[in-house]
Design a protein around this motif. Structure first.
Motif, PDB file in Angstrom:
ATOM      1  N   UNK A 149       0.859  -1.185   0.000  1.00 20.42           N
ATOM      2  CA  UNK A 149       0.000   0.000   0.000  1.00 20.42           C
ATOM      3  C   UNK A 149       0.896   1.236   0.000  1.00 20.42           C
ATOM      4  N   UNK A 199       0.618   4.324  -0.170  1.00 23.69           N
ATOM      5  CA  UNK A 199       0.311   5.548   0.577  1.00 23.69           C
ATOM      6  C   UNK A 199       0.881   5.494   1.989  1.00 23.69           C
ATOM      7  N   UNK A 235      -0.551   0.539   9.765  1.00 23.49           N
ATOM      8  CA  UNK A 235      -1.848  -0.114   9.949  1.00 23.49           C
ATOM      9  C   UNK A 235      -1.921  -0.936  11.220  1.00 23.49           C
ATOM     10  N   UNK A 236      -0.777  -1.119  11.893  1.00 21.13           N
ATOM     11  CA  UNK A 236      -0.813  -1.828  13.166  1.00 21.13           C
ATOM     12  C   UNK A 236      -0.682  -0.788  14.281  1.00 21.13           C
ATOM     13  N   UNK A 256      -5.492   8.244   3.010  1.00 19.78           N
ATOM     14  CA  UNK A 256      -4.605   7.839   4.094  1.00 19.78           C
ATOM     15  C   UNK A 256      -5.454   7.230   5.208  1.00 19.78           C
ATOM     16  N   UNK A 257      -5.056   6.040   5.699  1.00 19.11           N
ATOM     17  CA  UNK A 257      -5.893   5.387   6.709  1.00 19.11           C
ATOM     18  C   UNK A 257      -6.127   6.300   7.907  1.00 19.11           C
ATOM     19  N   UNK A 258      -7.352   6.369   8.347  1.00 20.61           N
ATOM     20  CA  UNK A 258      -7.684   7.262   9.453  1.00 20.61           C
ATOM     21  C   UNK A 258      -7.584   6.509  10.771  1.00 20.61           C
ATOM     22  N   UNK A 259      -6.975   7.126  11.744  1.00 21.68           N
ATOM     23  CA  UNK A 259      -6.975   6.577  13.093  1.00 21.68           C
ATOM     24  C   UNK A 259      -7.583   7.630  14.008  1.00 21.68           C
ATOM     25  N   UNK A 263       0.478  -5.766  20.726  1.00 22.00           N
ATOM     26  CA  UNK A 263       1.604  -6.430  20.052  1.00 22.00           C
ATOM     27  C   UNK A 263       2.949  -5.933  20.602  1.00 22.00           C
ATOM     28  N   UNK A 311      -3.356  -1.350  17.415  1.00 25.65           N
ATOM     29  CA  UNK A 311      -4.401  -2.370  17.379  1.00 25.65           C
ATOM     30  C   UNK A 311      -4.055  -3.450  18.384  1.00 25.65           C
ATOM     31  N   UNK A 312      -5.066  -4.163  18.846  1.00 21.52           N
ATOM     32  CA  UNK A 312      -4.828  -5.224  19.823  1.00 21.52           C
ATOM     33  C   UNK A 312      -4.783  -6.564  19.128  1.00 21.52           C
ATOM     34  N   UNK A 336     -15.593   7.163   4.335  1.00 20.76           N
ATOM     35  CA  UNK A 336     -14.142   6.979   4.358  1.00 20.76           C
ATOM     36  C   UNK A 336     -13.785   5.526   4.067  1.00 20.76           C
ATOM     37  N   UNK A 360     -11.482   4.185   1.060  1.00 16.19           N
ATOM     38  CA  UNK A 360     -10.203   3.533   1.332  1.00 16.19           C
ATOM     39  C   UNK A 360     -10.142   2.133   0.738  1.00 16.19           C
ATOM     40  N   UNK A 372      -7.385   1.007  -1.949  1.00 11.85           N
ATOM     41  CA  UNK A 372      -6.514  -0.076  -1.494  1.00 11.85           C
ATOM     42  C   UNK A 372      -5.772   0.270  -0.222  1.00 11.85           C
ATOM     43  N   UNK A 373      -6.292   1.182   0.583  1.00  9.13           N
ATOM     44  CA  UNK A 373      -5.580   1.560   1.801  1.00  9.13           C
ATOM     45  C   UNK A 373      -6.375   1.250   3.064  1.00  9.13           C
ATOM     46  N   UNK A 426      -7.415  -0.158   6.388  1.00  6.91           N
ATOM     47  CA  UNK A 426      -6.603  -0.940   7.322  1.00  6.91           C
ATOM     48  C   UNK A 426      -7.185  -2.323   7.634  1.00  6.91           C
ATOM     49  N   UNK A 453      -4.732  -9.482  14.435  1.00  9.74           N
ATOM     50  CA  UNK A 453      -5.025  -8.260  15.183  1.00  9.74           C
ATOM     51  C   UNK A 453      -6.513  -7.965  15.131  1.00  9.74           C
ATOM     52  N   UNK A 454      -6.976  -7.194  16.090  1.00 10.97           N
ATOM     53  CA  UNK A 454      -8.384  -6.806  16.062  1.00 10.97           C
ATOM     54  C   UNK A 454      -8.608  -5.780  14.959  1.00 10.97           C
ATOM     55  N   UNK A 455      -9.830  -5.665  14.453  1.00 12.22           N
ATOM     56  CA  UNK A 455     -10.090  -4.694  13.388  1.00 12.22           C
ATOM     57  C   UNK A 455      -9.880  -3.255  13.861  1.00 12.22           C
ATOM     58  N   UNK A 456      -9.575  -2.368  12.935  1.00 16.09           N
ATOM     59  CA  UNK A 456      -9.307  -0.985  13.311  1.00 16.09           C
ATOM     60  C   UNK A 456     -10.573  -0.160  13.374  1.00 16.09           C
ATOM     61  N   UNK A 457     -11.367  -0.233  12.323  1.00 20.30           N
ATOM     62  CA  UNK A 457     -12.495   0.686  12.238  1.00 20.30           C
ATOM     63  C   UNK A 457     -13.805   0.049  12.672  1.00 20.30           C
TER      64      UNK A 457
END
Lengths: 372, 349
Positions: free
Chosen positions: A27, A29, A49-50, A115-118, A199, A238-239, B67, B71, B75-76, B78, B115-119
């Motif tokens: 990815x 980006x 992403x982690x 861009x992945x949002x957190x 992790x 992430x867990x 979003x 995404x 392809x981005x 998470x 891992x657990x999901x993000x969103x």
């Protein structure tokens, strides 16, 4: 988006955010850092992403708010190589334009929405822990996690946030490290009943991103992630999905066990010496406690044997057991040489327990003595 | 009817709609069907459906605006993992699943899925080129397929379930994708701008076997020209195997200096041959002649005077499929071609 910024300050934040970005990724980006500029201030965001890191940037003058994605390698080099004190940055979806007094760089752009949002830290309930203590909690446990056998729940560090305490635990099922420290729960934050397994790699990143100078950090455990906020940075990880073993059952409670007060420095030195005569197959060294002396002996076919004596304050009946020297050394490595610890042993078939007075405990299962 | 731009797979769409409405979506799938018919597009659309934050999955109508949807498209996302065989390799390496030797179980698809999901609540993994999983890679997937991490959906994409180990097959829900109807292929060829002439599009669609990938490859005029030459040879009762093998090898070498495009071209040529014997077998068992005029002419000519029957055509078809397997297994292309053509020429009638 249009801003001017202080190069040095921007670079320090950029490098921390960029450190999380993966080196090679399907990815593309992700090999960027996202810059978000709003009226409240500017934030740099990097993720693989982690783990995601949000860095607050100071020294920015905002002409027009907005967002931009900045390529880690090229933009990082611009920041490093430029000699200007301040640079200006103008960006849209097509690209970014960086200007110094006598230099100008045009970089290709991408849509910041891709861009992945957190999430940012907006929790009202959290735990407050001194940064120094949190770093210690991580450093003293993370090494015991089991990173390579595919038991995912053991690949992380269990974090338990209770009323007045924070506990971290890691194990690879042959040894277990646990550390407990005081923490303040704000508005009754607790993760009782949840499995917060972070992790190991994320834990190491958190440890590195915190500075001892940071006074208090805030920790919030949520159902899918954990967030740690210091004055400069917010780190989200992430867990791990899975169940952590019931570690309290592993911790031995043995009123009749032999307890010996020792100091890290001399015992670690003796273990290192005894470990010289061991090899891949026999990583065990024999510990013999008797008559005021600890005798450590290592032996391995075709390598030879070693025997190291150290005086100890113990005169009870003789106790023998065999421990993996690497596991023992791991415990000593995270402690100061002057630190005192208590070693609790029973016999050759029972676990050895190492504890310190500041909430640290380490259980090591002995090796089988058959054939010795 | 089409679903979210996915053409020609209404039955599959319906199947997913039913299980989503019932709230009982299995977590491991094996999508099978010829190359280039939209399995990957379908898998991505399904991922979008499951991850969309505006519309519940059971509606099967991702909003394409939130979003998450954007995404997935970029392809981005998470919580969407995609892996495919590296283009320059012939096998799907285990490193893509569980990391290289230094990072075993720390990198790759399987640890990321742990891992657990993000969103949201789900994580989706799309494993493309499942045909090329080697034994080691396939085996390291078994545990994850057997007990997928909570909330995850794993989709394997391949051309045939026969290419998977029985242990993989038995752990997946198999979803079969049918070849696209010719009209759909023609329409897609025009829509995607692969050809501009509607007449040309129809002609290619007829040859495509229902797959866009084959149709696109045939848009290359030299390949069609070689097909004509090959069919003319095969239609004769006797042909010179040495000369034919030589011309095939020359044509394959023309594809470029690198091995992958050459192998790709050889696969096409073997495919033409297999198609020919397949049609001949059908025709000689009393079935209909193929629609494509060139192929029909060749099949009719061969059936008239080559002296074989449906069974001998079937033998040759089988030899062609073996040749394909040899090419996939990295056999030396020139030797493989010579052996294959020689066997075709001299197989008993």
């Amino acid at each position: 988006m249009k801003i001017t910024f202080d190069r040095e300050q921007f670079m320090s934040a950029f490098q921390t955010a960029a450190a999380v970005a993966p080196r090679n990724t399907p990815k593309p980006i992700l090999s960027n850092v996202k810059l978000e500029v709003s009226e409240q201030g500017a934030v740099l965001l990097g993720t693989d992403l982690e783990v995601a890191v949000r860095m607050n940037v100071e020294g920015i003058e905002i002409q027009r708010p907005g967002a931009a994605v900045l390529p880690v390698a090229r933009f990082g080099s611009i920041l490093r190589e430029s000699s200007d004190e301040r640079l200006s940055l103008e960006a849209d979806n097509q690209g970014a334009l960086v200007k110094g007094a006598r230099s100008e760089f045009q970089l290709p752009g991408a849509d910041p929405a891709e861009f992945p949002a957190f999430a940012s830290f907006s929790e009202e309930k959290y735990h407050e822990v001194p940064a120094r203590l949190l770093r210690e909690l991580i450093r003293r446990t993370v090494f015991a996690a089991d990173v390579d056998t595919g038991r995912f729940a053991l690949q992380g560090v269990l974090v338990e946030l209770e009323e007045n305490s924070i506990i971290t635990v890691a194990t690879d099922s042959r040894r277990l490290a646990k550390m407990e420290g005081p923490a303040v729960s704000v508005k009754g934050h607790s993760n009782k009943g949840m499995m917060t397994i972070v992790p190991a790699r994320a834990m190491q990143l958190i440890e590195r991103a915190l500075a001892d100078g940071d006074a208090e950090v805030q920790i919030a455990a949520r159902s899918n992630d954990i967030m740690v906020r210091s004055p400069r940075a917010t780190i989200t990880s992430r867990l791990v999905e899975g169940r952590f073993p019931k570690w309290r059952d592993v911790f031995p409670v043995r009123p009749k066990a032999v307890k010996i007060e020792l100091t890290v420095g001399p015992i670690f030195a003796a273990v290192r010496q005894a470990a010289i005569i061991t090899d891949q197959e026999s990583q065990g060294i024999d510990f013999t406690f008797a008559d005021g002396t600890l005798v450590l002996s290592g032996r391995a076919a075709e390598v030879g044997r070693s025997r190291i004596e150290t005086p100890i304050p113990y005169d009870g009946p003789k106790v023998d057991l065999t421990l993996n020297h690497k596991y023992v050394a791991d415990f000593f490595k995270v402690l100061d040489p002057e630190k005192n610890f208590t070693l609790e042993v029973v016999d050759a078939d029972s676990a050895a327990l190492f504890t310190t007075d500041d909430g640290y405990g380490y259980v090591v299962m002995p090796l089988s003595r058959e054939g010795r | 009817m089409s679903w979210q731009g996915i053409e020609g797979h209404d039955a599959v769409v319906e199947r997913f709609r039913r299980s989503l409405v019932a709230g009982r979506l299995p977590s491991t799938f094996l999508f099978v069907g010829p190359a280039g018919i939209g399995k990957r597009a379908f898998a991505l659309q399904l991922a979008k459906t499951l991850l969309c934050e505006a519309s519940p999955p059971s509606h099967m109508a991702p909003c394409n605006a939130c979003v998450s949807c954007r995404q997935v498209e970029a392809g981005t996302h998470p919580d969407l993992e995609t892996v495919a065989k590296e283009p320059d390799r012939t096998e799907f390496r285990i490193e893509l699943l569980i990391g290289d030797l230094e990072h075993r179980m720390q990198e790759g698809l399987i640890p990321r899925l742990s891992l657990k999901p993000t969103r949201g609540q789900r994580k989706i993994a799309i494993l493309d080129d499942a045909d090329f999983l080697n034994v080691a890679s396939a085996n390291c997937l078994l545990k994850t397929l057997e007990e997928p991490p909570l909330g995850s959906v794993l989709i394997l994409l391949g051309t045939s379930e026969q290419k998977q180990l029985p242990t993989i097959r038995s752990r997946c829900q198999i979803v079969r994708f049918r070849p696209l109807p010719e009209e759909t292929v023609a329409k897609l060829l025009l829509e995607k701008g692969i050809v501009n002439d509607p007449f040309e599009a129809e002609r290619l669609a007829a040859l495509s076997g229902g797959g866009l990938q084959q149709a696109t490859a045939l848009a290359d005029a030299t390949l069609l020209e070689f097909r004509r030459h090959l069919l003319a040879q095969l239609a004769r009762p006797r042909w010179n195997s040495v000369a034919l093998a030589k011309s095939i090898n020359a044509f394959v070498e023309d594809a470029g200096k690198e091995a992958p495009p050459r192998r790709e071209r050889l696969r096409r040529v073997i495919g033409f041959c297999a198609d020919f014997y397949h049609q001949l077998m059908i025709y000689q068992s009393g079935g209909e002649a193929p629609a494509d005029p060139q192929l029909r002419e060749a099949v009719a000519a061969a059936a008239g005077d080559w002296g074989g029957d449906a069974a001998s055509a079937a033998d040759r078809l089988e030899r062609c499929l073996d040749a394909l397997a040899h090419v996939d297994a990295n056999a030396h292309p020139i030797t493989a071609t010579e052996a294959w053509i020689d066997d075709l020429a001299h197989a008993p009638l």
